[in-house]
Motif scaffolding. Structure first.
Motif, PDB file in Angstrom:
ATOM      1  N   ASN B 130       0.857  -1.187   0.000  1.00  0.00           N
ATOM      2  CA  ASN B 130       0.000   0.000   0.000  1.00  0.00           C
ATOM      3  C   ASN B 130       0.888   1.230   0.000  1.00  0.00           C
ATOM      4  O   ASN B 130       2.107   1.116  -0.159  1.00  0.00           O
ATOM      5  N   ASP B 132       1.547   5.178   1.939  1.00  0.00           N
ATOM      6  CA  ASP B 132       1.289   6.248   2.889  1.00  0.00           C
ATOM      7  C   ASP B 132       2.067   7.451   2.388  1.00  0.00           C
ATOM      8  O   ASP B 132       3.297   7.433   2.375  1.00  0.00           O
ATOM      9  N   PRO B 139      -6.782   9.136   6.635  1.00  0.00           N
ATOM     10  CA  PRO B 139      -6.408   7.885   7.310  1.00  0.00           C
ATOM     11  C   PRO B 139      -5.179   7.204   6.719  1.00  0.00           C
ATOM     12  O   PRO B 139      -5.164   6.858   5.540  1.00  0.00           O
ATOM     13  N   GLY B 140      -4.160   7.071   7.540  1.00  0.00           N
ATOM     14  CA  GLY B 140      -2.965   6.344   7.133  1.00  0.00           C
ATOM     15  C   GLY B 140      -2.221   6.985   5.980  1.00  0.00           C
ATOM     16  O   GLY B 140      -1.376   6.340   5.366  1.00  0.00           O
ATOM     17  N   ALA B 143      -2.832   4.845   3.165  1.00  0.00           N
ATOM     18  CA  ALA B 143      -2.522   3.419   3.304  1.00  0.00           C
ATOM     19  C   ALA B 143      -3.786   2.580   3.461  1.00  0.00           C
ATOM     20  O   ALA B 143      -3.900   1.491   2.894  1.00  0.00           O
ATOM     21  N   GLU B 144      -4.757   3.117   4.213  1.00  0.00           N
ATOM     22  CA  GLU B 144      -5.975   2.341   4.455  1.00  0.00           C
ATOM     23  C   GLU B 144      -6.763   2.100   3.179  1.00  0.00           C
ATOM     24  O   GLU B 144      -7.453   1.104   3.043  1.00  0.00           O
ATOM     25  N   ASN B 147      -4.619  -0.906   0.264  1.00  0.00           N
ATOM     26  CA  ASN B 147      -4.008  -2.211   0.521  1.00  0.00           C
ATOM     27  C   ASN B 147      -4.265  -3.098  -0.695  1.00  0.00           C
ATOM     28  O   ASN B 147      -5.380  -3.563  -0.881  1.00  0.00           O
ATOM     29  N   VAL B 148      -3.261  -3.302  -1.512  1.00  0.00           N
ATOM     30  CA  VAL B 148      -3.494  -3.894  -2.827  1.00  0.00           C
ATOM     31  C   VAL B 148      -2.846  -5.266  -2.971  1.00  0.00           C
ATOM     32  O   VAL B 148      -1.637  -5.415  -2.821  1.00  0.00           O
ATOM     33  N   ALA B 171       3.240   0.972   3.789  1.00  0.00           N
ATOM     34  CA  ALA B 171       2.927   0.821   5.207  1.00  0.00           C
ATOM     35  C   ALA B 171       2.232  -0.501   5.493  1.00  0.00           C
ATOM     36  O   ALA B 171       1.452  -0.622   6.424  1.00  0.00           O
ATOM     37  N   THR B 172       2.510  -1.499   4.678  1.00  0.00           N
ATOM     38  CA  THR B 172       1.952  -2.827   4.920  1.00  0.00           C
ATOM     39  C   THR B 172       2.873  -3.557   5.893  1.00  0.00           C
ATOM     40  O   THR B 172       4.094  -3.444   5.791  1.00  0.00           O
TER      41      THR B 172
END
Lengths: 262, 353
Positions: B130, B132, B139-140, B143-144, B147-148, B171-172
């Motif tokens: 993901n 950031d 949010p994040g 990142a939120e 998420n891929v 940021a995973t």
């Protein structure tokens, strides 16, 4: 006398292997192994997560192969690539197959490799057709934690991380090509990712550091405070991977194996 | 007898210091007020004036300065690619990248823009990624929303409210490993009036790497999580490779030019003491923000932070850019170079015969 003995052995061996071949060719005869009952410690610890007791269950010895999945789509035309409902499998469904029911001749070695690029819905349908089901996360993790019988790494985590660090191979190796664990299960790590029945039951699926109040219990910025084992990078990866999935996703390194209750 | 005199002198000095300090403080407060106003300076109701696709560049190149001065919708698409590349001449490493190189693509936008951001994860990726972006209020940092899984993509939109040079990174979980594998880059948010014109702009990003083998051990070297946790880096690099920016790959400039460096630090662990051997930074946008310091020898760049430095080049030669935590420069690879061409300038520097 000695020759006679040898002859009998040869006959026995031939009969046994012939039997094995016949079994492998027949749907439903795939070897399964029992995973003894145990307790699954959730990767993320919060006030709400308790250790999960897992009853003994049976799990396929190895992942479902392309050859096995070809049989499935032959008998279940609704799951052929050209007919499948997009709601249940995205455009990458069985992308590596040449036609609805065959691999390209050049891809013959893939027949015994795990089938990948299959959705959760397709995996569910296959399992049902086999009279089986997908394992839960708790079951899968318990089975996956089984001690390897022979492994050249000093820990299972090291072995898994080594796999993560290597790019996907050009040609996916066949099943039973990595290691076997204490339960007799092959390739629990190091070959493909595997679907689980409740892959999306974990809510902290988005940013690993969390944002909502609930997730703050499980995560802290840039590192989880309540993770069972902060150095379990392999665990982070599996949870991150599962968290990114949707049921219709078909991914090049994601396959499955089936389970059965006892 | 001399002591009291000295003391009173010292006292006068102190008073002067205090006075100037309070003036400084006052101006800082002024600056602070401006800063607080930044997030409200963008009129969120004003219509966007068209759509552009962002120019993205690999280091050391920087996208051209923006020519528009009203907010636009800016399309940005980055693909995460996991690939084996050279970390040194005889050493390979499995890098995880934003766009195929380390650092990731440089993104340039203007304050007030609406960024339409798409993150793709290559189909043959092993793991989930993901992004950031530190330029995001949300949010994040995105990142939120991103998420891929391998072969998938995700999209989100954000309004850039504050100018500055911002780091972006994956940021995973485990975040440290994703960053240690090279998942970082820079996004520049130009202020509304743009940045002052300079002759050349370059992109450098520092990062620390942890391998099973020692520095420059041959072959494909895997990531070493134990060393990463202990913060014992084998490599400290600019632009992801030993000698990425030296010798024939050195940055090129001429005597009499003004050079601006956009310098980021991806970490994951180490803070950089960024220094140019044989030059003084005329201006430093401290930590990539709006405050400008002048006449700086070495500037700190936090992990997950940045700095914009500018220097005018007076004499020809090779300028070594280093992390002045000096063992990193000499033993771990933290050197980049600017080759300055032009006529000698004995009025500034002359070697005695």
């Amino acid at each position: 006398m000695e020759n006679m003995k040898r002859f009998v052995w040869l006959i026995l061996l031939l009969t046994a292997s012939a039997g094995a071949f016949a079994q492998a060719g027949r749907a439903g005869a795939k070897p399964m192994h029992t995973v003894a009952k145990g307790v699954y410690e959730p990767f993320f610890r919060t006030a709400a997560t308790l250790p999960v007791p897992v009853a003994a269950f049976r799990l396929d010895e190895y992942a479902v192969t392309n050859a096995e999945f070809i049989e499935f789509v032959k008998q279940n035309p609704a799951w052929r690539r050209s007919r499948v409902n997009r709601l249940f499998a995205d455009k990458n469904y069985l992308l590596h197959w040449a036609t609805d029911t065959t691999l390209a001749p050049a891809n013959a070695p893939l027949l015994q490799a795990p089938v990948v690029s299959v959705s959760w819905f397709a995996a569910q349908a296959y399992a049902k057709w086999q009279g089986k089901r997908l394992p839960t996360v708790a079951e899968w993790e318990l089975a996956g934690n089984g001690t390897p019988r022979h492994i050249r790494f000093h820990s299972l985590t090291d072995y898994i991380l080594d796999w993560y660090k290597r790019p996907n191979p050009k040609v996916l190796p066949p099943v039973r090509s990595t290691y076997v664990n204490q339960y007799g299960l092959y390739d629990m790590h190091g070959l493909i990712w595997e679907w689980t029945f409740d892959f999306n039951s974990f809510v902290g699926s988005t940013d690993s550091r969390g944002n909502t109040t609930d997730e703050v219990q499980a995560f802290c910025a840039a590192g989880a405070v309540n993770v069972k084992d902060k150095t379990d990078y392999a665990g982070f990866m599996r949870y991150g991977y599962r968290g990114s999935l949707k049921g219709n996703f078909c991914i090049q390194n994601l396959g499955f194996r089936c389970a059965k209750s006892i | 007898m001399r002591l009291p005199t000295d003391f009173s002198r010292a006292r006068t000095g102190l008073l002067a210091t205090a006075l100037s300090a309070s003036v400084l403080l006052f101006s800082c407060q002024e600056a602070g007020k401006d800063k607080a106003a930044d997030t409200t300076a963008v009129d969120l109701n004003a219509p966007l004036t068209g759509t552009v696709t962002a120019e993205l560049t690999d280091a050391p190149l920087v996208p051209k300065p923006l020519t528009y001065n009203t907010p636009k919708k800016v399309m940005v698409e980055l693909e995460v690619i996991e690939k084996v590349m050279k970390i040194s001449d005889d050493t390979e490493y499995t890098f995880w990248t934003f766009g195929g190189k380390v650092p990731g693509k440089f993104i340039r936008v203007r304050v007030g823009d609406l960024v339409d951001f798409t993150l793709k994860n290559a189909p043959d990726s092993k793991v989930v990624h993901n992004i950031d972006l530190h330029a995001v209020n949300g949010p994040g940092g995105g990142a939120e929303a991103t998420n891929v899984a391998p072969g998938q993509s995700a999209n989100f939109q954000f309004r850039v409210l504050q100018p500055g040079l911002f780091v972006y990174h994956c940021a995973t979980g485990p975040v440290g490993m994703h960053i240690a594998n090279g998942m970082y880059g820079l996004i520049l948010v130009e202020p509304a009036e743009g940045l002052p014109k300079v002759d050349r702009e370059f992109y450098l990003m520092q990062g620390d790497f942890y391998t099973k083998g020692k520095f420059e051990a041959q072959g494909l070297q895997p990531f070493d999580e134990e060393k990463a946790i202990k913060e014992q880096a084998d490599y400290v690099l600019f632009n992801g490779r030993v000698r990425s920016t030296t010798g024939k790959n050195a940055l090129q400039a001429n005597v009499g030019e003004n050079v601006r460096l956009f310098v980021g630090n991806g970490g994951p662990n180490l803070v950089s003491s960024f220094h140019a051997i044989g030059e003084i930074f005329d201006k430093v946008y401290m930590e990539g923000g709006s405050a400008v310091n002048h006449n700086v020898q070495t500037t700190l760049i936090p992990a997950g932070g940045s700095s914009v430095v500018e220097m005018s080049l007076q004499v020809p030669g090779v300028l070594n850019l280093v992390d002045h935590s000096i063992y990193r420069a000499f033993n771990k690879g933290a050197i980049a170079q600017i080759k300055v061409s032009g006529a000698e300038n004995p009025a500034v520097f002359k070697r005695s015969k």
